[in-house]
Design an enzyme around this catalytic site. Structure first.
Site, PDB file in Angstrom:
ATOM      1  N   TYR A 206     -16.908 -13.832  -1.466  1.00  0.00           N
ATOM      2  CA  TYR A 206     -17.066 -15.160  -2.071  1.00  0.00           C
ATOM      3  C   TYR A 206     -15.807 -15.630  -2.803  1.00  0.00           C
ATOM      4  O   TYR A 206     -15.836 -16.665  -3.477  1.00  0.00           O
ATOM      5  CB  TYR A 206     -18.257 -15.153  -3.046  1.00  0.00           C
ATOM      6  CG  TYR A 206     -19.571 -14.783  -2.389  1.00  0.00           C
ATOM      7  CD1 TYR A 206     -20.367 -15.765  -1.786  1.00  0.00           C
ATOM      8  CD2 TYR A 206     -20.016 -13.467  -2.350  1.00  0.00           C
ATOM      9  CE1 TYR A 206     -21.566 -15.435  -1.168  1.00  0.00           C
ATOM     10  CE2 TYR A 206     -21.213 -13.123  -1.725  1.00  0.00           C
ATOM     11  CZ  TYR A 206     -21.984 -14.109  -1.136  1.00  0.00           C
ATOM     12  OH  TYR A 206     -23.159 -13.784  -0.519  1.00  0.00           O
TER      13      TYR A 206
ATOM     14  N   ASN B  91     -16.629  -0.340   2.762  1.00  0.00           N
ATOM     15  CA  ASN B  91     -16.056  -1.685   2.686  1.00  0.00           C
ATOM     16  C   ASN B  91     -14.550  -1.594   2.375  1.00  0.00           C
ATOM     17  O   ASN B  91     -14.147  -1.273   1.255  1.00  0.00           O
ATOM     18  CB  ASN B  91     -16.801  -2.464   1.584  1.00  0.00           C
ATOM     19  CG  ASN B  91     -16.311  -3.890   1.469  1.00  0.00           C
ATOM     20  OD1 ASN B  91     -15.140  -4.167   1.706  1.00  0.00           O
ATOM     21  ND2 ASN B  91     -17.196  -4.794   1.086  1.00  0.00           N
TER      22      ASN B  91
ATOM     23  N   ARG C 136     -14.399  -6.048 -10.917  1.00  0.00           N
ATOM     24  CA  ARG C 136     -14.094  -4.673 -10.461  1.00  0.00           C
ATOM     25  C   ARG C 136     -13.012  -4.056 -11.351  1.00  0.00           C
ATOM     26  O   ARG C 136     -13.107  -2.888 -11.733  1.00  0.00           O
ATOM     27  CB  ARG C 136     -13.641  -4.736  -8.998  1.00  0.00           C
ATOM     28  CG  ARG C 136     -13.285  -3.400  -8.362  1.00  0.00           C
ATOM     29  CD  ARG C 136     -13.279  -3.466  -6.852  1.00  0.00           C
ATOM     30  NE  ARG C 136     -14.601  -3.801  -6.338  1.00  0.00           N
ATOM     31  CZ  ARG C 136     -14.957  -5.020  -5.878  1.00  0.00           C
ATOM     32  NH1 ARG C 136     -14.070  -5.999  -5.811  1.00  0.00           N
ATOM     33  NH2 ARG C 136     -16.189  -5.256  -5.491  1.00  0.00           N
TER      34      ARG C 136
ATOM     35  N   ASP D  98     -21.159  -0.944  -6.770  1.00  0.00           N
ATOM     36  CA  ASP D  98     -22.110  -1.932  -6.262  1.00  0.00           C
ATOM     37  C   ASP D  98     -21.826  -3.230  -7.004  1.00  0.00           C
ATOM     38  O   ASP D  98     -21.719  -3.251  -8.236  1.00  0.00           O
ATOM     39  CB  ASP D  98     -23.564  -1.495  -6.452  1.00  0.00           C
ATOM     40  CG  ASP D  98     -24.462  -2.231  -5.471  1.00  0.00           C
ATOM     41  OD1 ASP D  98     -24.312  -2.017  -4.254  1.00  0.00           O
ATOM     42  OD2 ASP D  98     -25.289  -3.052  -5.909  1.00  0.00           O
ATOM     43  N   SER D  99     -21.672  -4.282  -6.243  1.00  0.00           N
ATOM     44  CA  SER D  99     -21.194  -5.512  -6.874  1.00  0.00           C
ATOM     45  C   SER D  99     -21.754  -6.735  -6.169  1.00  0.00           C
ATOM     46  O   SER D  99     -22.296  -6.632  -5.070  1.00  0.00           O
ATOM     47  CB  SER D  99     -19.661  -5.539  -6.832  1.00  0.00           C
ATOM     48  OG  SER D  99     -19.189  -5.167  -5.562  1.00  0.00           O
TER      49      SER D  99
ATOM     50  N   LYS E 208      -5.889 -11.075  -9.592  1.00  0.00           N
ATOM     51  CA  LYS E 208      -7.325 -10.745  -9.419  1.00  0.00           C
ATOM     52  C   LYS E 208      -7.593  -9.319  -9.900  1.00  0.00           C
ATOM     53  O   LYS E 208      -8.576  -9.062 -10.589  1.00  0.00           O
ATOM     54  CB  LYS E 208      -7.754 -10.898  -7.950  1.00  0.00           C
ATOM     55  CG  LYS E 208      -9.246 -10.602  -7.781  1.00  0.00           C
ATOM     56  CD  LYS E 208      -9.774 -10.576  -6.357  1.00  0.00           C
ATOM     57  CE  LYS E 208     -11.227 -10.105  -6.381  1.00  0.00           C
ATOM     58  NZ  LYS E 208     -11.765  -9.739  -5.068  1.00  0.00           N
TER      59      LYS E 208
HETATM   60  P1  ITT Z   1     -20.681  -0.619   0.254  1.00  0.00           P
HETATM   61  O1  ITT Z   1     -22.148  -0.646  -0.089  1.00  0.00           O
HETATM   62  O2  ITT Z   1     -20.354   0.281   1.431  1.00  0.00           O
HETATM   63  O3  ITT Z   1     -19.828  -0.325  -0.936  1.00  0.00           O
HETATM   64  P2  ITT Z   1     -21.008  -3.473   0.627  1.00  0.00           P
HETATM   65  O4  ITT Z   1     -20.078  -4.558   1.064  1.00  0.00           O
HETATM   66  O5  ITT Z   1     -22.359  -3.385   1.290  1.00  0.00           O
HETATM   67  O6  ITT Z   1     -20.236  -2.079   0.765  1.00  0.00           O
HETATM   68  P3  ITT Z   1     -22.252  -4.199  -1.889  1.00  0.00           P
HETATM   69  O7  ITT Z   1     -23.625  -3.909  -1.433  1.00  0.00           O
HETATM   70  O8  ITT Z   1     -21.839  -3.773  -3.264  1.00  0.00           O
HETATM   71  O9  ITT Z   1     -21.167  -3.557  -0.919  1.00  0.00           O
HETATM   72  O10 ITT Z   1     -22.031  -5.775  -1.738  1.00  0.00           O
HETATM   73  C1  ITT Z   1     -20.865  -6.345  -2.175  1.00  0.00           C
HETATM   74  C2  ITT Z   1     -20.845  -7.807  -1.770  1.00  0.00           C
HETATM   75  O11 ITT Z   1     -20.676  -8.611  -2.935  1.00  0.00           O
HETATM   76  C3  ITT Z   1     -19.668  -8.092  -0.867  1.00  0.00           C
HETATM   77  O12 ITT Z   1     -20.021  -8.006   0.505  1.00  0.00           O
HETATM   78  C4  ITT Z   1     -19.294  -9.513  -1.272  1.00  0.00           C
HETATM   79  O13 ITT Z   1     -20.104 -10.412  -0.573  1.00  0.00           O
HETATM   80  C5  ITT Z   1     -19.666  -9.552  -2.750  1.00  0.00           C
HETATM   81  N1  ITT Z   1     -18.507  -9.168  -3.575  1.00  0.00           N
HETATM   82  C6  ITT Z   1     -18.366  -8.041  -4.341  1.00  0.00           C
HETATM   83  N2  ITT Z   1     -17.173  -8.008  -4.939  1.00  0.00           N
HETATM   84  C7  ITT Z   1     -16.523  -9.112  -4.536  1.00  0.00           C
HETATM   85  C8  ITT Z   1     -15.240  -9.623  -4.792  1.00  0.00           C
HETATM   86  O14 ITT Z   1     -14.355  -8.990  -5.545  1.00  0.00           O
HETATM   87  N3  ITT Z   1     -14.919 -10.779  -4.228  1.00  0.00           N
HETATM   88  C9  ITT Z   1     -15.783 -11.447  -3.444  1.00  0.00           C
HETATM   89  N4  ITT Z   1     -16.996 -11.027  -3.123  1.00  0.00           N
HETATM   90  C10 ITT Z   1     -17.372  -9.845  -3.670  1.00  0.00           C
END
Ligand code: ITT
Length: 199
Positions: free
Chosen positions: A154, A10, A181, A70-71, A175
């Protein structure tokens, strides 16, 4: 060799992590630099499970220090949804606009005082001998319409407590000081520094 591999594809996360860890003087690569690493199935039940899985699978292949993230967003009145399903909330492949529209629809008639939410981020730093976890949470609320064009995911819908702007309206430096994060990385930074200072 001060190389750190981010266990993510990502690019929005990569950009933020690089900015937040910029002062560590590390060479930071991510999975877009490693075409041989297969897609990691995020089948855990918690952010911790998924972050650990990503760190371990990538470490097995690159055999260099790895940092995973993971977030996601937890909305109180939705029993903490979308949570670990934040990326693919409106289906595959990830589409930020569709995810935001789905969330707005689910909160359609929900009054302001019940729109509480929080972003959560778990990071894992994995080396040959260590596996360290850290967490960051940022509390706030969900707006009724998207505002702002910065950030990702989001961000246009989320206002952190104590602020008037959404994550997508505030300057990226702000931010990166207050986000889930930023907090998780601040908590894990001393361990990353200690590791690289030792080798
Ligand atoms: P990786 O697993 O490759 O790291 P991913 O996008 O699939 O990439 P996650 O499973 O951790 O990662 O999902 C993270 C999602 O959570 C991301 O697609 C956003 O929708 C949301 N998210 C996480 N951090 C965010 C942020 O700082 N601002 C807005 N949305 C966020």
């Amino acid at each position: 060799m001060r190389k750190l591999i981010l266990a993510t594809r990502n690019l929005d996360k990569v950009k933020e992590i690089k900015e937040i860890l910029g002062d560590l003087n590390l060479e930071i690569l991510d999975l877009n630099n490693y075409s041989n690493i297969p897609e990691i199935v995020e089948d855990g039940e918690t952010f911790e499970d998924n972050a650990i899985k990503k760190a371990r699978e990538v470490f097995k292949i690159v055999k260099l220090p790895v940092l995973s993230d993971d977030s996601g967003l937890e909305v109180e009145i939705l029993n903490n949804q979308p949570g670990i399903r934040s990326a693919r909330f409106a289906g595959e492949p990830t589409n930020y606009t569709k995810n935001n529209e789905k969330l707005l629809k689910m909160l359609d008639n929900v009054p302001d005082e019940f729109r509480k939410a929080q972003f959560r981020c778990i990071v894992v730093f994995k080396t040959k001998n260590e596996e360290i976890l850290a967490e960051g949470i940022c509390k706030g609320r969900i707006l009724r319409q998207m505002r702002g064009s910065g950030g990702f995911g989001y961000d246009p819908l989320f206002i952190p407590d104590g602020y008037e702007q959404t994550y997508a309206e505030m300057p990226q430096e702000v931010k990166n000081k207050i986000s889930h994060r930023a907090i998780a990385l601040k908590n894990i930074k001393p361990f990353i520094l200690e590791y690289f200072d030792k080798i």
